[in-house]
Design a protein around this motif. Structure first.
Motif, short mmCIF file in Angstrom:
data_model
loop_
_atom_site.label_atom_id
_atom_site.label_comp_id
_atom_site.label_asym_id
_atom_site.label_seq_id
_atom_site.Cartn_x
_atom_site.Cartn_y
_atom_site.Cartn_z
N GLY A 260 0.81 -1.20 0.00
CA GLY A 260 0.00 0.00 0.00
C GLY A 260 0.85 1.25 0.00
N ILE A 261 0.21 2.38 0.28
CA ILE A 261 0.89 3.68 0.34
C ILE A 261 0.46 4.40 1.61
CG2 ILE A 261 1.06 3.86 -2.17
CD1 ILE A 261 -1.30 5.83 -2.11
N ALA A 266 2.22 14.30 9.21
CA ALA A 266 1.55 15.59 9.10
C ALA A 266 0.10 15.45 8.67
CB ALA A 266 2.30 16.49 8.11
N LEU A 267 -0.23 14.34 7.99
CA LEU A 267 -1.60 14.08 7.58
C LEU A 267 -2.28 13.02 8.42
CD1 LEU A 267 -1.36 14.18 3.68
CD2 LEU A 267 -2.23 15.93 5.22
N GLY A 268 -1.70 12.72 9.55
CA GLY A 268 -2.41 11.82 10.48
C GLY A 268 -1.66 10.63 11.04
N PRO A 269 -1.05 9.73 10.26
CA PRO A 269 -1.02 9.70 8.79
C PRO A 269 -2.31 9.12 8.22
CG PRO A 269 0.07 7.76 9.63
CD PRO A 269 -0.37 8.55 10.84
N THR A 270 -2.43 9.26 6.90
CA THR A 270 -3.46 8.55 6.18
C THR A 270 -2.77 7.59 5.22
OG1 THR A 270 -5.49 8.79 4.87
CG2 THR A 270 -3.64 10.24 4.30
N GLY A 271 -3.51 6.68 4.65
CA GLY A 271 -2.90 5.72 3.75
C GLY A 271 -3.94 4.84 3.09
N LEU A 272 -3.47 4.05 2.14
CA LEU A 272 -4.35 3.17 1.39
C LEU A 272 -3.70 1.79 1.31
CD1 LEU A 272 -6.97 2.88 -0.18
CD2 LEU A 272 -5.77 3.70 -2.21
#
Length: 337
Positions: A260-261, A266-272
């Motif tokens: 995944g990515i 800084a964005l939480g993180p977020t991911g997929l």
């Protein structure tokens, strides 16, 4: 209603998308399902990202994540094709014995414009781990213990084509292979790729997976790559796992891996996440690997610098745009499709 109290969304036509854009904006609450010209005073700016995700291709395999990335694999969408480029034939090569177990190396200065989770990475360093991932942050590069993503622990800000406990020095127990890691930039400006390749990398030996007769690791080895595509897409390409005699190569299909990515903290993180500890890379053709996965960023870019008067949305001609004005924040944004 003053212009300063509105948000403007420009919709630039591509293949007659105007009606679909409106449907997507209605679905996330950016536009009320009311007569044209109706406005919403309570639309948070982050919903623009949600609208972007809804405008992704219809045949996605997964996503969107909180930023708007989606993925498609070649079984769901054969149109993404296979794009294997052997970076180990003509690119920079690092031997497995030089790199070592849990080792890493750095590609200094990302070679072309590339935004990842909204951050421009041109000129940034990319750390490549022997354990099957590459990160724009050096922390955690030696981590062999894959987890589900997103996760706040290191590594972050990374792509994970096959994060597992890999060991390029384990080739001593597998005859006929030469584990190497390679990288190469290919293509012309506007159409470049940075290809990072893990070639014939064995798994770290586990006691219950070692043949008592030959002393060899029955999990075999894997060959795969991450491709960073100018424009923001990321491709994972895979070749068939080999040298495995245990449980039909399930480890080579992802039984103990993460694919995944993931963004920075800084964005939480977020991911997929495509998979975590499941042999999902085995295709419908039993025993064959899914050869290609394409991760794509949101299809919309946001610019908060434009102002214009309220107009009705129609189906604009190619190369033109129309607009909707929405009440809300004290800024105006443009979304290009």
């Amino acid at each position: 209603m003053s212009i300063a109290a509105n948000r403007l969304i420009h919709l630039t036509r591509r293949s007659g998308l105007a009606a679909r854009v409106v449907a997507a904006l209605v679905a996330v609450g950016l536009v009320a399902a009311l007569p044209m010209g109706a406005v919403r005073p309570d639309v948070p700016p982050d919903d623009a990202v949600r609208a972007a995700a809804l405008l992704a291709p219809d045949n996605i395999s997964g996503g969107p994540d909180d930023f708007g990335y989606t993925f498609r694999d070649i079984e769901v969408d054969p149109g993404i094709g296979e794009e294997w480029h052997n970076a180990c034939a003509t690119g920079t090569v690092i031997s497995g014995t030089t790199l070592g177990d849990d080792g890493s190396f750095t590609i200094s200065g990302f070679p072309f414009p590339f935004k990842y989770y909204g951050v421009q990475r041109e000129g940034a360093d990319l750390t490549v781990s022997a354990n099957g991932f590459a990160s724009f942050a050096a922390a955690g590069a030696a981590n062999p213990d894959n987890v589900g993503i997103p996760d706040a622990a290191d590594p972050n800000d990374a792509v994970y084509p096959f994060w597992d406990d890999l060991d390029p020095t384990n080739a001593l127990t597998i005859t006929g292979i030469a584990p190497i890691l390679c990288h190469q930039t290919i293509g012309t400006p506007g159409n470049r790729k940075l290809v990072v390749q893990w070639q014939e990398i064995p798994f770290s030996p586990t006691p219950d997976h070692v043949s008592a007769e030959a002393g060899t690791d029955e999990d075999g080895y894997v060959t795969f790559q991450a491709q960073f595509v100018e424009g923001g897409a990321i491709r994972f390409e895979y070749q068939q796992p080999l040298g495995c005699t245990l449980s039909d190569c399930v480890r080579g299909f992802g039984e103990s891996a993460t694919v995944g990515i993931e963004s920075s903290l800084a964005l939480g993180p977020t991911g997929l996440q495509y998979l975590h500890d499941e042999p999902v890379l085995e295709s419908k053709k039993e025993g064959q690997i899914i050869s290609s996965i394409l991760f794509e960023p949101p299809q919309l870019a946001i610019d908060k610098s434009c102002f214009a008067a309220e107009t009705l949305l129609s189906n604009p001609g190619p190369g033109t745009h129309q607009s909707i004005v929405l009440a809300g924040q004290q800024w105006v944004c443009e979304i290009r499709i």
